[in-house]
Motif scaffolding. Structure first.
Motif, PDB file in Angstrom:
ATOM      1  N   VAL A   1       2.712   3.057  -2.440  1.00 45.54           N
ATOM      2  CA  VAL A   1       2.800   2.974  -3.896  1.00 45.54           C
ATOM      3  C   VAL A   1       3.682   4.099  -4.436  1.00 45.54           C
ATOM      4  O   VAL A   1       3.455   5.274  -4.136  1.00 45.54           O
ATOM      5  CB  VAL A   1       1.386   3.110  -4.525  1.00 45.54           C
ATOM      6  CG1 VAL A   1       1.450   2.937  -6.036  1.00 45.54           C
ATOM      7  CG2 VAL A   1       0.425   2.107  -3.894  1.00 45.54           C
TER       8      VAL A   1
ATOM      9  N   VAL B   1      -3.697   2.569  -5.882  1.00 44.29           N
ATOM     10  CA  VAL B   1      -3.748   2.266  -4.439  1.00 44.29           C
ATOM     11  C   VAL B   1      -5.115   1.658  -4.104  1.00 44.29           C
ATOM     12  O   VAL B   1      -5.216   0.751  -3.270  1.00 44.29           O
ATOM     13  CB  VAL B   1      -3.407   3.511  -3.581  1.00 44.29           C
ATOM     14  CG1 VAL B   1      -4.570   4.473  -3.435  1.00 44.29           C
ATOM     15  CG2 VAL B   1      -2.909   3.092  -2.194  1.00 44.29           C
TER      16      VAL B   1
ATOM     17  N   SER C   1       0.130   6.695  -0.137  1.00 48.97           N
ATOM     18  CA  SER C   1       0.206   5.652   0.880  1.00 48.97           C
ATOM     19  C   SER C   1      -1.172   5.302   1.424  1.00 48.97           C
ATOM     20  O   SER C   1      -2.080   6.140   1.445  1.00 48.97           O
ATOM     21  CB  SER C   1       1.073   6.119   2.044  1.00 48.97           C
ATOM     22  OG  SER C   1       0.400   7.153   2.743  1.00 48.97           O
TER      23      SER C   1
ATOM     24  N   TRP D   1       0.823  -1.216   0.000  1.00 48.92           N
ATOM     25  CA  TRP D   1       0.000   0.000   0.000  1.00 48.92           C
ATOM     26  C   TRP D   1       0.853   1.261   0.000  1.00 48.92           C
ATOM     27  O   TRP D   1       0.325   2.367   0.065  1.00 48.92           O
ATOM     28  CB  TRP D   1      -0.936   0.022   1.201  1.00 48.92           C
ATOM     29  CG  TRP D   1      -2.023  -1.007   1.165  1.00 48.92           C
ATOM     30  CD1 TRP D   1      -2.197  -2.014   0.252  1.00 48.92           C
ATOM     31  CD2 TRP D   1      -3.097  -1.138   2.094  1.00 48.92           C
ATOM     32  NE1 TRP D   1      -3.292  -2.765   0.564  1.00 48.92           N
ATOM     33  CE2 TRP D   1      -3.870  -2.253   1.691  1.00 48.92           C
ATOM     34  CE3 TRP D   1      -3.481  -0.438   3.233  1.00 48.92           C
ATOM     35  CZ2 TRP D   1      -5.006  -2.673   2.393  1.00 48.92           C
ATOM     36  CZ3 TRP D   1      -4.615  -0.854   3.929  1.00 48.92           C
ATOM     37  CH2 TRP D   1      -5.368  -1.962   3.503  1.00 48.92           C
TER      38      TRP D   1
END
Ligand SMILES: CCCCCCCCCCCCCC(=O)SCCNC(=O)CCNC(=O)[C@H](O)C(C)(C)COP(=O)(O)OP(=O)(O)OC[C@H]1O[C@@H](n2cnc3c(N)ncnc32)[C@H](O)[C@@H]1OP(=O)(O)O
Length: 527
Positions: A200, A255, A215, A198
Motif C-alpha cells: 500500500v 492495509v 506492506s 497488500w
C-alpha cells in the motif's frame, strides 16, 4: 522490521536523543548531537478525513514522542555494536510512557491492553466476513491518493527504495542509512501467495510522488497450539515531511481493510516502539567481524584501555570453517531442511507455520531457479542458507543469514557497512529430546550451536560482512556470549493483531541479561 538499538550501559542517567547513531563497541563515547525537545511550530495537515476513532488526528503527536532515546554509555559499554545497531536498526522509542488512553489510535484497535489479564487466549474481535469490510479505501485529503505498488515495475521498486532510503531509519547525523536493494524487496515482499494490493502506498495526487508505504505478506502464524491465517506487516514508512499528521493510523487501517478482504483477521508485526501490547520482547546482540573497518568509519572508537591490534585480535575468527559437510543449501535439500526446521520450530510458542514453497523462498529466494545460479558470491544475493550434511547424505543442521547493508556517507575510505542478520536455523541435536527443558540435550545443543554459528561467522567474514546481528529469540541465548556477541539495548517487540496471548519469553531474564536456561519461546524471525 530490522533492528532497534540504544545503549546497553544504563549507568548514566543522562538521556541523549538520537535517531540512529554511529556504532561503537567497547569504545569511548563518540560525541553526539544532543537534541532538545523544543517544540517546532508546524503547520498541521490532517490527511485523513473521516476517522472517528482517530479524530485526534488534527492534534499531532509531538516528534519527541517518537524520537528514539538512549542512555549515554559509559566508556566500557559495548558501544561500537550498540551504535552500529542504531543505524542498522529500527528506531526505538522511549520506554513506554503513554497510558493506554493516550494511544488514540491503538486504543481503538483489537489489541491487548497494557496489563490486561489474559485467561483465555484467542481472537479479540467477533468473527466477521469479508463482505462486512468496506469495498473502498479510507478517504484521504484530496491532495493525496492511495496506490498499490507493483514489484514487477522496476520504477516502482525504486520508488519504495527511495522512500525508505531517505525516510526509514538513519542515524542522528545522517551518516548511515539502510541500503535496501531491489533484490531485497523482491525477496522480502514477494513471498509465495503474496497479494499485490497488500503493498500500500500513498502518493501526492498532483506529482504522484510516493510519500508513505506499508506492506503485508501472507503467512500462517502459530501461537502456541493455534494456527492463524495471518499477514506479516512491515516496512511502514511515512515521509519525514508528513510526520505526526496521523497518516500512520490510516495506512494501518487501509492495509487491514485489504487484508480482511481476503478473510484474514490476524497479523504479526514487530517494532522498536512500545505499542499495546507486546506478546514478547527480544534484545539485539551484535558481533563485530571487521572491527578495523568499523573503527575506520568512526563506528567503533578505540577503548582507552585497549589498542587497535588488541581489538582486531579480539574479534579474529579461525581461518576456515570447521564443520565437516558444511555447504551452501541447494534446492534439492528442501525436503530434509523442511522436516528439520519445521520440527524444530514446532517447539516454540510463536512461530510461522511454513509450507515447503515458502521455506524454499525464504532460505533460497530464486537462487538455483530459472537458470539463475546458486552462487554464494552473487553480488545481488540477500539470503544465504548453509546445511551440514553427513557422509550418508543426511542433513543435520541448517543455518541462514540475510544481508541488509548500510550506506556510510562522507567517509573517504568506505561507503558502506555490510551487515548480516541471523535468520532461521535448526539442528537435529535439538530434536533428541521431546522437551526443550532436557538438560543433557540442552548442553549438547549449546555446544552444537556454538560450532554452527562460529562457522556462520566465518562464512560471513568470507562474504565480506562487517558485523553479524542476532536477537535473543530461538535458542540464541545458548551461543551469544560464547561467540563474543555484545548486548545491545535495542529491543524488538513482537505483536499479534486481533489476538490475545499470554506473554512469551524473549530469551531474557528480568534484569535483561540472557536467559540461558529457558531461552526464548519466539521462533518467528522477522525482517
Ligand atoms: C488483520 C490485518 C491487520 C494488519 C495491520 C496490523 C498492524 C500493523 C501495525 C504496523 C506495523 C508496522 C511494522 C513496521 O514497519 S515497524 C517500522 C516503522 N517504521 C519506521 O520506524 C520508519 C521511520 N518512521 C516513520 O516512518 C514514522 O515515524 C512512522 C510511520 C513509524 C510513524 O509516523 P508518524 O510519526 O508520522 O506518526 P503518525 O502521526 O502518522 O501516527 C501516530 C500513530 O502511529 C503510531 N505509531 C508510530 N509508530 C508506529 C509503528 N512503528 N507501528 C505502529 N504504529 C506506530 C503511534 O503510536 C500513533 O498512534 P497512537 O499512539 O495515537 O495510538
Amino acid at each position: 522490521m530490522a533492528t532497534a538499538t540504544t545503549i546497553d550501559d544504563r549507568s548514566s542517567s543522562e538521556e541523549v536523543q538520537v535517531s540512529n547513531g554511529a556504532p561503537s563497541v567497547e569504545g569511548t563515547q563518540k560525541p553526539k548531537k544532543k537534541k532538545t525537545n523544543k517544540k517546532k511550530k508546524k503547520k498541521v495537515a490532517k490527511i485523513e478525513t473521516d476517522s472517528a476513532e482517530d479524530s485526534a488526528a488534527v492534534a499531532p503527536i509531538e516528534p519527541a514522542q517518537i524520537t528514539p532515546v538512549v542512555s549515554a554509555p559509559s566508556s566500557n559499554s559495548v558501544r561500537d555494536l550498540e551504535e552500529l545497531l542504531r543505524q542498522l536498526a529500527m528506531p526505538r522509542d522511549k520506554p513506554q510512557q503513554k497510558s493506554m488512553e493516550e494511544y488514540k489510535f491503538w486504543r481503538t484497535q483489537p489489541v491487548t491492553k497494557f496489563d490486561e489479564k489474559i485467561d483465555d487466549e484467542g481472537s479479540i474481535d467477533a468473527p466477521k466476513t469479508p463482505d462486512e469490510v468496506p469495498d473502498h479505501p479510507y478517504p484521504l485529503l484530496k491532495e493525496f491518493e492511495w496506490d498499490t505498488l507493483d514489484l514487477n515495475d522496476p520504477v516502482q521498486i525504486t520508488e519504495i527504495y527511495d522512500l525508505l532510503y531517505a525516510n526509514y531509519v538513519e542515524d542522528a547525523d545522517e551518516t548511515f542509512r539502510f541500503k535496501y536493494s531491489p533484490q531485497f524487496f523482491d525477496w522480502a515482499l514477494r513471498a509465495p501467495g503474496c497479494r499485490p494490493e497488500w503493498l500500500v502506498g500513498v502518493r501526492v495526487a498532483a506529482t504522484k510522488k510516493l510519500v508513505a508505504f506499508i506492506s503485508g505478506i501472507p503467512m500462517h502464524l502459530r501461537v502456541r497450539n493455534t494456527t492463524l491465517p495471518s499477514a506479516e506487516v512491515n516496512f511502514l514508512c511515512v515521509h519525514k515531511k508528513l510526520r505526526s499528521k496521523r497518516l500512520t493510523p490510516l495506512l494501518i487501517k487501509e492495509v487491514t481493510r485489504r487484508i480482511n478482504k481476503q478473510n484474514i483477521w490476524h497479523a504479526l508485526y514487530t517494532g522498536g516502539v512500545i505499542l499495546p501490547s507486546p506478546v514478547s520482547t527480544c534484545r539485539y546482540y551484535h558481533r563485530s567481524i571487521n572491527w578495523a573497518k568499523l573503527n575506520d568509519v568512526g563506528f567503533s572508537p578505540l577503548p582507552p584501555n585497549s589498542t587497535r591490534a588488541k581489538m582486531i585480535s579480539k574479534y579474529l575468527l579461525p581461518a576456515k570453517t570447521s564443520l565437516p559437510g558444511l555447504r551452501l543449501m541447494e534446492r534439492g535439500d528442501i525436503d530434509q531442511v523442511y522436516d528439520l526446521l519445521v520440527t524444530y520450530l514446532s517447539k516454540f510458542e510463536l512461530a510461522q507455520v511454513f509450507e515447503k514453497d515458502e521455506l524454499l523462498h525464504w532460505l533460497m529466494h530464486d537462487h538455483g531457479l530459472n537458470g539463475k545460479s546458486n552462487d554464494a558470491n552473487d553480488p545481488d544475493r540477500v539470503i544465504w542458507a548453509y546445511v551440514v550434511e553427513t557422509e550418508k547424505g543426511a542433513i543435520t543442521d541448517v543455518v541462514s543469514f540475510y544481508k541488509l547493508p548500510s550506506t556510510v556517507l562522507g567517509n573517504a575510505k568506505h561507503d558502506s557497512i555490510n551487515i548480516a542478520y541471523s535468520f532461521y536455523y535448526a539442528s537435529s541435536v535439538a530434536l533428541e529430546a521431546p522437551s526443550r527443558a532436557d538438560v543433557a540435550v540442552t548442553a549438547k545443543l549449546k555446544a552444537r550451536l556454538i560450532k554452527l554459528f562460529e562457522n556462520a561467522l566465518i562464512l560471513s567474514r568470507d562474504l565480506d560482512f562487517d558485523v553479524f546481528n542476532a536477537l535473543t529469540l530461538l535458542d540464541n541465548p545458548l551461543f551469544l556470549d560464547e561467540l563474543k556477541f555484545g548486548a545491545g539495548d535495542g529491543y524488538l517487540n513482537y505483536y499479534v493483531f486481533n489476538y490475545k496471548a499470554r506473554p512469551i519469553a524473549g530469551g531474557l531474564l528480568p534484569d535483561q541479561s540472557l536467559d540461558v536456561v529457558n531461552r526464548s519461546g519466539v521462533g518467528a524471525v522477522m525482517l
